[in-house]
Design a protein around this motif. Structure first.
Motif, PDB file in Angstrom:
ATOM      1  N   ALA A 163      29.203  71.755  -8.886  1.00 31.63           N
ATOM      2  CA  ALA A 163      28.052  72.136  -8.056  1.00 31.63           C
ATOM      3  C   ALA A 163      27.254  70.910  -7.630  1.00 31.63           C
ATOM      4  O   ALA A 163      26.829  70.809  -6.472  1.00 31.63           O
ATOM      5  N   THR A 164      27.076  69.967  -8.538  1.00 35.42           N
ATOM      6  CA  THR A 164      26.358  68.740  -8.201  1.00 35.42           C
ATOM      7  C   THR A 164      27.114  67.952  -7.148  1.00 35.42           C
ATOM      8  O   THR A 164      26.523  67.454  -6.188  1.00 35.42           O
ATOM      9  N   LEU A 165      28.425  67.846  -7.304  1.00 34.25           N
ATOM     10  CA  LEU A 165      29.222  67.090  -6.338  1.00 34.25           C
ATOM     11  C   LEU A 165      29.280  67.793  -4.985  1.00 34.25           C
ATOM     12  O   LEU A 165      29.285  67.132  -3.942  1.00 34.25           O
ATOM     13  N   GLN A 166      29.310  69.126  -4.985  1.00 33.27           N
ATOM     14  CA  GLN A 166      29.264  69.873  -3.722  1.00 33.27           C
ATOM     15  C   GLN A 166      27.944  69.587  -3.004  1.00 33.27           C
ATOM     16  O   GLN A 166      27.926  69.341  -1.798  1.00 33.27           O
ATOM     17  N   ARG A 167      26.857  69.633  -3.737  1.00 34.39           N
ATOM     18  CA  ARG A 167      25.533  69.371  -3.161  1.00 34.39           C
ATOM     19  C   ARG A 167      25.437  67.937  -2.654  1.00 34.39           C
ATOM     20  O   ARG A 167      24.935  67.681  -1.571  1.00 34.39           O
ATOM     21  N   ALA A 168      25.950  66.995  -3.434  1.00 32.76           N
ATOM     22  CA  ALA A 168      25.944  65.595  -3.020  1.00 32.76           C
ATOM     23  C   ALA A 168      26.768  65.410  -1.748  1.00 32.76           C
ATOM     24  O   ALA A 168      26.324  64.747  -0.799  1.00 32.76           O
ATOM     25  N   GLY A 169      27.949  66.006  -1.724  1.00 30.29           N
ATOM     26  CA  GLY A 169      28.803  65.895  -0.542  1.00 30.29           C
ATOM     27  C   GLY A 169      28.140  66.461   0.694  1.00 30.29           C
ATOM     28  O   GLY A 169      28.160  65.843   1.766  1.00 30.29           O
ATOM     29  N   GLN A 170      27.522  67.628   0.566  1.00 33.42           N
ATOM     30  CA  GLN A 170      26.861  68.246   1.719  1.00 33.42           C
ATOM     31  C   GLN A 170      25.667  67.415   2.181  1.00 33.42           C
ATOM     32  O   GLN A 170      25.441  67.238   3.379  1.00 33.42           O
ATOM     33  N   THR A 171      24.901  66.901   1.229  1.00 29.62           N
ATOM     34  CA  THR A 171      23.749  66.062   1.573  1.00 29.62           C
ATOM     35  C   THR A 171      24.198  64.841   2.368  1.00 29.62           C
ATOM     36  O   THR A 171      23.618  64.508   3.414  1.00 29.62           O
ATOM     37  N   LEU A 172      25.236  64.178   1.895  1.00 31.62           N
ATOM     38  CA  LEU A 172      25.707  62.961   2.551  1.00 31.62           C
ATOM     39  C   LEU A 172      26.391  63.269   3.879  1.00 31.62           C
ATOM     40  O   LEU A 172      26.237  62.514   4.852  1.00 31.62           O
ATOM     41  N   ALA A 173      27.124  64.369   3.938  1.00 37.22           N
ATOM     42  CA  ALA A 173      27.721  64.773   5.214  1.00 37.22           C
ATOM     43  C   ALA A 173      26.634  65.050   6.240  1.00 37.22           C
ATOM     44  O   ALA A 173      26.761  64.659   7.415  1.00 37.22           O
ATOM     45  N   ASP A 174      25.555  65.692   5.812  1.00 41.89           N
ATOM     46  CA  ASP A 174      24.440  65.963   6.733  1.00 41.89           C
ATOM     47  C   ASP A 174      23.834  64.666   7.263  1.00 41.89           C
ATOM     48  O   ASP A 174      23.501  64.574   8.452  1.00 41.89           O
ATOM     49  N   VAL A 175      23.684  63.656   6.396  1.00 39.78           N
ATOM     50  CA  VAL A 175      23.154  62.359   6.831  1.00 39.78           C
ATOM     51  C   VAL A 175      24.091  61.728   7.864  1.00 39.78           C
ATOM     52  O   VAL A 175      23.646  61.234   8.906  1.00 39.78           O
ATOM     53  N   ALA A 176      25.396  61.751   7.577  1.00 41.26           N
ATOM     54  CA  ALA A 176      26.368  61.173   8.516  1.00 41.26           C
ATOM     55  C   ALA A 176      26.354  61.920   9.841  1.00 41.26           C
ATOM     56  O   ALA A 176      26.359  61.304  10.916  1.00 41.26           O
ATOM     57  N   HIS A 177      26.321  63.245   9.795  1.00 41.57           N
ATOM     58  CA  HIS A 177      26.317  64.036  11.033  1.00 41.57           C
ATOM     59  C   HIS A 177      25.063  63.753  11.856  1.00 41.57           C
ATOM     60  O   HIS A 177      25.139  63.633  13.083  1.00 41.57           O
ATOM     61  N   ALA A 178      23.917  63.651  11.198  1.00 40.63           N
ATOM     62  CA  ALA A 178      22.671  63.352  11.915  1.00 40.63           C
ATOM     63  C   ALA A 178      22.743  61.975  12.561  1.00 40.63           C
ATOM     64  O   ALA A 178      22.347  61.799  13.723  1.00 40.63           O
ATOM     65  N   HIS A 179      23.256  60.993  11.836  1.00 37.68           N
ATOM     66  CA  HIS A 179      23.351  59.635  12.385  1.00 37.68           C
ATOM     67  C   HIS A 179      24.307  59.590  13.580  1.00 37.68           C
ATOM     68  O   HIS A 179      24.054  58.873  14.555  1.00 37.68           O
ATOM     69  N   LEU A 180      25.384  60.340  13.503  1.00 35.44           N
ATOM     70  CA  LEU A 180      26.415  60.301  14.541  1.00 35.44           C
ATOM     71  C   LEU A 180      26.216  61.350  15.630  1.00 35.44           C
ATOM     72  O   LEU A 180      27.064  61.490  16.510  1.00 35.44           O
ATOM     73  N   ALA A 181      25.105  62.062  15.613  1.00 34.52           N
ATOM     74  CA  ALA A 181      24.878  63.152  16.574  1.00 34.52           C
ATOM     75  C   ALA A 181      24.922  62.659  18.020  1.00 34.52           C
ATOM     76  O   ALA A 181      25.504  63.329  18.883  1.00 34.52           O
ATOM     77  N   ASP A 182      24.321  61.521  18.311  1.00 31.45           N
ATOM     78  CA  ASP A 182      24.344  61.006  19.686  1.00 31.45           C
ATOM     79  C   ASP A 182      25.767  60.680  20.128  1.00 31.45           C
ATOM     80  O   ASP A 182      26.155  60.983  21.256  1.00 31.45           O
ATOM     81  N   VAL A 183      26.543  60.065  19.240  1.00 35.47           N
ATOM     82  CA  VAL A 183      27.940  59.755  19.555  1.00 35.47           C
ATOM     83  C   VAL A 183      28.708  61.057  19.770  1.00 35.47           C
ATOM     84  O   VAL A 183      29.493  61.182  20.711  1.00 35.47           O
ATOM     85  N   PHE A 184      28.464  62.042  18.902  1.00 34.93           N
ATOM     86  CA  PHE A 184      29.133  63.337  18.994  1.00 34.93           C
ATOM     87  C   PHE A 184      28.867  63.990  20.348  1.00 34.93           C
ATOM     88  O   PHE A 184      29.731  64.657  20.903  1.00 34.93           O
ATOM     89  N   GLY A 185      27.683  63.784  20.882  1.00 32.62           N
ATOM     90  CA  GLY A 185      27.332  64.348  22.178  1.00 32.62           C
ATOM     91  C   GLY A 185      27.889  63.573  23.370  1.00 32.62           C
ATOM     92  O   GLY A 185      27.843  64.064  24.494  1.00 32.62           O
ATOM     93  N   GLN A 186      28.400  62.377  23.119  1.00 30.36           N
ATOM     94  CA  GLN A 186      28.875  61.507  24.210  1.00 30.36           C
ATOM     95  C   GLN A 186      30.389  61.395  24.300  1.00 30.36           C
ATOM     96  O   GLN A 186      30.905  60.972  25.327  1.00 30.36           O
ATOM     97  N   ARG A 187      31.079  61.691  23.222  1.00 28.39           N
ATOM     98  CA  ARG A 187      32.529  61.475  23.208  1.00 28.39           C
ATOM     99  C   ARG A 187      33.182  62.438  22.219  1.00 28.39           C
ATOM    100  O   ARG A 187      32.512  63.076  21.433  1.00 28.39           O
TER     101      ARG A 187
END
Length: 157
Positions: free
Chosen positions: A104-128
């Motif tokens: 459960a801790t690792l699932q939460r950690a993974g989701q937290t970090l994936a959310d950070v990566a997705h937020a950082h890459l959101a502009d790129v995701f919208g462009q390509r």
């Protein structure tokens, strides 16, 4: 440990700040708590490393995206060819940790970090067209040697 390694297609260096992504992910790792409210990752052991691929080929090289007329206004598009900026982008994030944390801790950690990566890459995701994969692996070490003078900096009682 923990080590978060990022492999990515090299054209992303022109499209986003990968160093900033590393810092954001490291900072987020240090905020994650276990079920007892204790930090999941030791400050001195937290590492985030990013490596661009100088050469890469992703899927069909961007052909389907161009045929679909998506993202044609991408200012980073270049001539077609394997590994150029018109190819698709890809980011692979792999968090490797030692044993001892709950699923459960690792699932939460993974989701937290994936959310950070997705937020950082959101502009790129919208462009390509880009694929983002995040995996958490728990070590089953046959040999594990650590030699560091970093931990004492953060273990002040």
């Amino acid at each position: 440990m923990p080590h978060l390694v990022i492999l990515y297609t090299g054209q992303l260096d022109r499209e986003t700040d990968m160093g900033l992504l590393c810092r954001r992910l490291a900072d987020a790792m240090l905020t994650i708590k276990d079920e007892a409210g204790k930090p999941v990752f030791p400050t001195g052991g937290t590492r985030v490393l990013a490596y661009p691929a100088a050469h890469y080929a992703v899927a069909d090289g961007g052909t389907a995206g161009r045929e679909a007329a998506q993202f044609n206004s991408n200012p980073h598009s270049g001539p077609n060819g394997s590994g150029d900026s018109s190819d698709y982008a890809f980011v692979y994030l792999n968090l490797r940790v030692g044993r001892g944390r709950t699923e459960a801790t690792l699932q939460r950690a993974g989701q937290t970090l994936a959310d950070v990566a997705h937020a950082h890459l959101a502009d790129v995701f919208g462009q390509r067209h880009i694929g983002i994969t995040f995996q958490v692996d728990v070590g089953n070490e046959v040999f594990d040697n650590k030699h560091s003078n970093l931990h004492p900096l953060f273990n002040k009682s």
